[in-house]
Design a protein around this motif. Sequence first.
Motif, PDB file in Angstrom:
ATOM      1  N   VAL A  63     -52.643 -27.617  22.745  1.00 37.72           N
ATOM      2  CA  VAL A  63     -52.509 -28.103  21.375  1.00 37.72           C
ATOM      3  C   VAL A  63     -51.421 -27.298  20.679  1.00 37.72           C
ATOM      4  O   VAL A  63     -51.427 -26.067  20.715  1.00 37.72           O
ATOM      5  CB  VAL A  63     -53.837 -27.960  20.601  1.00 37.72           C
ATOM      6  N   ALA A  64     -50.487 -27.996  20.048  1.00 42.39           N
ATOM      7  CA  ALA A  64     -49.413 -27.335  19.305  1.00 42.39           C
ATOM      8  C   ALA A  64     -49.540 -27.671  17.836  1.00 42.39           C
ATOM      9  O   ALA A  64     -49.803 -28.817  17.466  1.00 42.39           O
ATOM     10  CB  ALA A  64     -48.044 -27.779  19.828  1.00 42.39           C
ATOM     11  N   GLY A  65     -49.353 -26.680  16.983  1.00 37.15           N
ATOM     12  CA  GLY A  65     -49.451 -26.896  15.551  1.00 37.15           C
ATOM     13  C   GLY A  65     -48.249 -26.346  14.822  1.00 37.15           C
ATOM     14  O   GLY A  65     -47.666 -25.335  15.225  1.00 37.15           O
ATOM     15  N   THR A  66     -47.880 -27.031  13.757  1.00 36.14           N
ATOM     16  CA  THR A  66     -46.791 -26.586  12.895  1.00 36.14           C
ATOM     17  C   THR A  66     -47.290 -26.515  11.468  1.00 36.14           C
ATOM     18  O   THR A  66     -48.092 -27.344  11.040  1.00 36.14           O
ATOM     19  CB  THR A  66     -45.606 -27.577  12.954  1.00 36.14           C
ATOM     20  N   SER A  67     -46.818 -25.543  10.721  1.00 37.31           N
ATOM     21  CA  SER A  67     -47.148 -25.402   9.307  1.00 37.31           C
ATOM     22  C   SER A  67     -48.667 -25.362   9.137  1.00 37.31           C
ATOM     23  O   SER A  67     -49.374 -24.754   9.937  1.00 37.31           O
ATOM     24  CB  SER A  67     -46.498 -26.546   8.517  1.00 37.31           C
ATOM     25  N   GLY A  68     -49.200 -26.024   8.101  1.00 36.97           N
ATOM     26  CA  GLY A  68     -50.637 -26.008   7.880  1.00 36.97           C
ATOM     27  C   GLY A  68     -51.418 -26.595   9.034  1.00 36.97           C
ATOM     28  O   GLY A  68     -52.608 -26.324   9.195  1.00 36.97           O
ATOM     29  N   GLY A  69     -50.741 -27.402   9.860  1.00 38.54           N
ATOM     30  CA  GLY A  69     -51.393 -27.963  11.035  1.00 38.54           C
ATOM     31  C   GLY A  69     -51.862 -26.904  12.010  1.00 38.54           C
ATOM     32  O   GLY A  69     -52.770 -27.147  12.808  1.00 38.54           O
ATOM     33  N   ILE A  70     -51.255 -25.710  11.954  1.00 40.87           N
ATOM     34  CA  ILE A  70     -51.700 -24.615  12.823  1.00 40.87           C
ATOM     35  C   ILE A  70     -53.143 -24.257  12.501  1.00 40.87           C
ATOM     36  O   ILE A  70     -53.984 -24.125  13.395  1.00 40.87           O
ATOM     37  CB  ILE A  70     -50.792 -23.383  12.649  1.00 40.87           C
ATOM     38  N   ILE A  71     -53.425 -24.104  11.209  1.00 38.82           N
ATOM     39  CA  ILE A  71     -54.800 -23.787  10.810  1.00 38.82           C
ATOM     40  C   ILE A  71     -55.712 -24.965  11.127  1.00 38.82           C
ATOM     41  O   ILE A  71     -56.844 -24.792  11.582  1.00 38.82           O
ATOM     42  CB  ILE A  71     -54.858 -23.435   9.318  1.00 38.82           C
ATOM     43  N   GLY A  72     -55.206 -26.181  10.914  1.00 41.66           N
ATOM     44  CA  GLY A  72     -55.991 -27.366  11.231  1.00 41.66           C
ATOM     45  C   GLY A  72     -56.308 -27.501  12.705  1.00 41.66           C
ATOM     46  O   GLY A  72     -57.223 -28.233  13.087  1.00 41.66           O
ATOM     47  N   CYS A  73     -55.566 -26.794  13.552  1.00 45.57           N
ATOM     48  CA  CYS A  73     -55.813 -26.820  14.996  1.00 45.57           C
ATOM     49  C   CYS A  73     -56.965 -25.915  15.414  1.00 45.57           C
ATOM     50  O   CYS A  73     -57.392 -25.964  16.572  1.00 45.57           O
ATOM     51  CB  CYS A  73     -54.561 -26.368  15.749  1.00 45.57           C
ATOM     52  N   ALA A  74     -57.455 -25.084  14.512  1.00 44.61           N
ATOM     53  CA  ALA A  74     -58.446 -24.072  14.893  1.00 44.61           C
ATOM     54  C   ALA A  74     -59.629 -24.640  15.680  1.00 44.61           C
ATOM     55  O   ALA A  74     -60.025 -24.062  16.700  1.00 44.61           O
ATOM     56  CB  ALA A  74     -58.925 -23.321  13.651  1.00 44.61           C
TER      57      ALA A  74
END
Length: 318
Positions: A32-43
């Motif tokens: 799973v790759a996340g960018t910006s706020g999506g990083i936290i959403g990937c938790a």
Amino acid sequence: MLKAAGLLLFYFIGVSKVLQQLGVIKPGETRVAGTSGGIIGCAPDFGIVGHDKFLAVGKEFVTRCRAKNNCAGILDSEVSRVVEQLLPPDAANIVSRGARGARGAAVNGTAYILFANPNEKGVPVGNWTNTYDSRDDLAQAIRTGVYLPMWSGPAMTRPFRGVRSYDGGFRRALPCPPNVTFCVTASVLPPLNFRELLDSLNEPYTNRVLRRALSSTLGAHPMAFIQNVMLKNKVTSYKVDEVVLGTVAYLSAVNPGPDVHIYPGKYNKNPYSIWEWLLMMIIPPTPDEIDIIVKMGADDATSWAREQGLLPPTGSRR
């Protein structure tokens, strides 16, 4: 699976719930790759926290931010608090599946965090990591990947592993992890038509939306906020070329384009106007709005799953 988001990151929780239930995402196993706020959403997909705890922490976070000028100028400190609440002691091992390299660093990790570094000309250069030496190293990677100049803190960048870095959305909002057979892409933004966005600024409703956002950010004492928060940026030696080139890069990178698999408005109507939606990337939604946003993500992921044949068509019987 990858994600790109701002404070609309709760959309991904709805997407995640559906895709985990279908086995498309296996927490801690699927890349799973996340960018910006999506990083936290990937938790939850990184396998480090469940959806329910994430939403509880998230609602506390937006409530605090809404009481603090929408966290303008101090977002990094609040992100740090959220990260401390979400990461378990063995978080680095979880996202690396326990694999360790020769020097003890995690290898073959499934959690890809994207960030950017301004080069000598001020142009953002995309970067990413999926190896973390420790829980703190993972926490620093998350804080760096969501660091938005001026809004997160007074500095243009924050140091990460000895290099000036900031939000990965400045370079590439939707990258896929390497060596994957199929990459499911999700974005909180629909494909953007900037001319239509500019034209809509003349609409009375849009003006009211923008005024509310500005008022909630400046707060009851606008001059005090400007003096104590925004004017601090004067002492941080902002480089004009970095600001200009970074802004241009962000506007081009953040637009997801039409090929993203899951995004608001593709399958189901977005109940918010485009400017209301865009502003919620930096203006925290209310806890009640979070519930709406999560449901939007779940509904859109369900529609995508039906399109892919992972669920029966609407109205069909098993």
